[in-house]
Design a protein around this motif. Structure first.
Motif, short mmCIF file in Angstrom:
data_model
loop_
_atom_site.label_atom_id
_atom_site.label_comp_id
_atom_site.label_asym_id
_atom_site.label_seq_id
_atom_site.Cartn_x
_atom_site.Cartn_y
_atom_site.Cartn_z
N TYR A 108 9.80 2.76 -5.17
CA TYR A 108 9.39 1.38 -4.94
C TYR A 108 10.49 0.46 -5.44
CZ TYR A 108 6.74 -2.94 -5.20
OH TYR A 108 6.33 -4.24 -5.03
N PRO A 109 10.84 -0.59 -4.70
CA PRO A 109 10.15 -1.14 -3.52
C PRO A 109 10.72 -0.69 -2.19
CG PRO A 109 11.73 -2.73 -4.32
CD PRO A 109 11.85 -1.53 -5.23
N GLU A 110 11.66 0.27 -2.19
CA GLU A 110 12.26 0.70 -0.92
C GLU A 110 11.19 1.29 0.01
OE1 GLU A 110 15.21 0.48 -4.08
OE2 GLU A 110 13.36 1.67 -3.90
N LEU A 111 10.31 2.10 -0.55
CA LEU A 111 9.25 2.74 0.24
C LEU A 111 7.92 2.24 -0.30
CD1 LEU A 111 10.66 6.41 0.26
CD2 LEU A 111 11.16 4.52 1.83
N LEU A 112 7.21 1.48 0.52
CA LEU A 112 5.97 0.89 0.04
C LEU A 112 4.86 1.03 1.08
CD1 LEU A 112 6.62 -1.68 1.85
CD2 LEU A 112 7.37 -2.77 -0.27
N HIS A 113 3.69 0.51 0.74
CA HIS A 113 2.49 0.71 1.56
C HIS A 113 2.32 -0.36 2.63
CE1 HIS A 113 1.51 3.61 -1.59
NE2 HIS A 113 0.59 4.09 -0.79
N ARG A 114 3.37 -0.56 3.42
CA ARG A 114 3.28 -1.47 4.55
C ARG A 114 2.43 -0.82 5.64
NH1 ARG A 114 9.44 -1.75 5.88
NH2 ARG A 114 8.77 -3.49 7.21
N ARG A 115 1.99 -1.59 6.61
CA ARG A 115 1.18 -1.04 7.70
C ARG A 115 1.96 0.08 8.41
NH1 ARG A 115 -2.14 -5.12 11.26
NH2 ARG A 115 -3.39 -4.96 9.34
N GLY A 116 1.30 1.23 8.60
CA GLY A 116 1.94 2.36 9.24
C GLY A 116 2.60 3.33 8.28
N ALA A 117 2.63 3.01 6.98
CA ALA A 117 3.20 3.93 6.00
C ALA A 117 2.40 5.22 5.95
CB ALA A 117 3.24 3.28 4.63
N VAL A 118 3.11 6.33 5.78
CA VAL A 118 2.48 7.64 5.64
C VAL A 118 2.68 8.09 4.19
CG1 VAL A 118 2.43 10.02 6.46
CG2 VAL A 118 3.01 8.17 8.05
N ALA A 119 1.59 8.38 3.49
CA ALA A 119 1.69 8.69 2.07
C ALA A 119 0.82 9.90 1.73
CB ALA A 119 1.27 7.48 1.23
N ALA A 120 1.18 10.56 0.64
CA ALA A 120 0.46 11.74 0.20
C ALA A 120 -0.78 11.34 -0.61
CB ALA A 120 1.36 12.63 -0.64
N LYS A 177 2.26 -10.44 3.75
CA LYS A 177 1.61 -11.58 4.38
C LYS A 177 1.78 -11.55 5.90
CE LYS A 177 2.32 -15.62 2.41
NZ LYS A 177 3.03 -16.72 1.71
N THR A 178 2.91 -11.07 6.38
CA THR A 178 3.20 -11.12 7.81
C THR A 178 2.89 -9.80 8.53
OG1 THR A 178 5.51 -10.52 7.40
CG2 THR A 178 4.98 -12.86 7.51
N GLU A 179 3.14 -8.68 7.85
CA GLU A 179 2.98 -7.36 8.49
C GLU A 179 1.68 -6.67 8.10
OE1 GLU A 179 5.37 -3.12 8.34
OE2 GLU A 179 6.53 -4.99 8.37
N GLY A 180 1.29 -6.84 6.85
CA GLY A 180 0.06 -6.22 6.37
C GLY A 180 0.29 -4.87 5.73
N GLY A 181 -0.74 -4.40 5.06
CA GLY A 181 -0.67 -3.10 4.39
C GLY A 181 -1.61 -3.05 3.21
N SER A 182 -1.27 -2.23 2.21
CA SER A 182 -2.12 -2.03 1.04
C SER A 182 -1.27 -2.07 -0.23
CB SER A 182 -2.88 -0.69 1.14
OG SER A 182 -3.72 -0.67 2.27
N PRO A 183 -0.84 -3.27 -0.66
CA PRO A 183 0.10 -3.38 -1.77
C PRO A 183 -0.42 -2.87 -3.10
CG PRO A 183 -0.81 -5.54 -1.20
CD PRO A 183 -1.21 -4.59 -0.12
N HIS A 184 -1.75 -2.84 -3.29
CA HIS A 184 -2.31 -2.41 -4.57
C HIS A 184 -2.11 -0.92 -4.84
CE1 HIS A 184 -5.33 -2.14 -1.41
NE2 HIS A 184 -5.92 -1.19 -2.10
N LEU A 185 -1.60 -0.16 -3.84
CA LEU A 185 -1.32 1.26 -4.04
C LEU A 185 0.15 1.52 -4.40
CD1 LEU A 185 -3.26 2.84 -1.02
CD2 LEU A 185 -4.07 2.44 -3.35
N ASP A 186 0.98 0.52 -4.32
CA ASP A 186 2.41 0.71 -4.52
C ASP A 186 2.72 1.24 -5.92
OD1 ASP A 186 3.26 -0.01 -2.01
OD2 ASP A 186 3.57 -2.11 -2.50
N GLY A 187 3.76 2.08 -5.99
CA GLY A 187 4.20 2.63 -7.25
C GLY A 187 3.29 3.69 -7.83
N GLN A 188 2.26 4.12 -7.08
CA GLN A 188 1.29 5.07 -7.60
C GLN A 188 1.10 6.30 -6.71
OE1 GLN A 188 -2.29 2.52 -8.93
NE2 GLN A 188 -0.96 1.16 -7.74
N TYR A 189 1.51 6.19 -5.47
CA TYR A 189 1.41 7.29 -4.50
C TYR A 189 2.76 7.43 -3.80
CZ TYR A 189 -3.66 6.78 -5.06
OH TYR A 189 -4.92 6.70 -5.57
#
Length: 229
Positions: A108-120, A177-189
């Motif tokens: 983080y922040p290079e890889l984050l929970h933007r819309r379409g992100a694939v995470a474990a 704000k513009t693309e969307g996603g789930s920011p509250h998961l960042d840095g944890q998955y």
């Protein structure tokens, strides 16, 4: 001592250069043929353990026939429970035992929970403080477009779960704000890929009716997963 210091600098330079080359190398792509349409995923070289594990599973046919067993509207769709292939209607899923886990590769922040992100997916912090990843289960982020007030809430949640180590920059806030996603998961998955085609399919899946366990009431499967390149 001076010679040793110079040698260490050379080694550090080589390691940094290798890491940059790895991140910039051609990225593998995987196609998920689902009941709802095709989803094409690009895998990140920055997360080599997750990338290689995912490629191994795809090539072995492990994902062929698994269900999207957990779907939450305006949040994400989850799959990869190997016990879901022959699940009975209404059966609760998601807890099939796995033989191994993967060390976290959080960038983080290079890889984050933007819309379409694939995470474990992973077990919760109380039993998994190292935030090790599931070997097979993953989710695709849908999320929402956040307002400033909602981003403030997300930052408060991040502060609580990461000890204030994950902070959203103005650029990251603008992305959510513009693309969307789930920011509250960042840095944890561990985010290890991104949907590059088929977000409309993810949208269709995340809109499906679900039961009390968030399992779609009509089975939705990955019919086949294929490594494209």
């Amino acid at each position: 001592m001076k010679r040793l210091f110079l040698l260490l600098l050379m080694v550090a330079s080589i390691v940094t250069s290798h890491a940059q080359e790895s991140a910039e190398a051609p990225r593998h792509e995987v196609l998920l043929e689902t009941d709802s349409g095709n989803i094409r995923i690009q895998l990140f070289n920055e997360t080599p353990l997750h990338r290689d594990n995912f490629l191994k599973l795809v090539r072995s046919g492990a994902y062929d026939g698994v269900l999207f067993h957990r779907v939450i509207k305006d949040f994400m769709v989850q799959t990869g429970d190997m016990g879901s292939k022959n699940a009975k209607p209404g059966q609760a899923l998601g807890d099939t035992p796995e033989r191994y886990s993967l060390p976290a590769e959080i960038h983080y922040p290079e890889l984050l929970h933007r819309r379409g992100a694939v995470a474990a997916a992973r077990e919760s912090d109380d039993v998994n403080p190292q935030r090790k990843s599931s070997s097979t289960q993953f989710y695709i982020v849908w999320g929402v477009r956040f307002t400033d007030k909602q981003l403030d809430w997300a930052q408060e949640r991040l502060d609580a779960h990461t000890g204030g180590t994950v902070r959203m920059s103005p650029a990251v806030r603008q992305l959510y704000k513009t693309e969307g996603g789930s920011p509250h998961l960042d840095g944890q998955y561990t985010v290890f890929g991104q949907v590059v085609d088929g977000l409309d399919v993810v949208d269709r899946i995340q809109r499906q009716p679900v039961d009390d366990n968030d399992r779609p009431t009509t089975d939705l499967r990955i019919r086949k997963a294929i490594v494209l390149k």
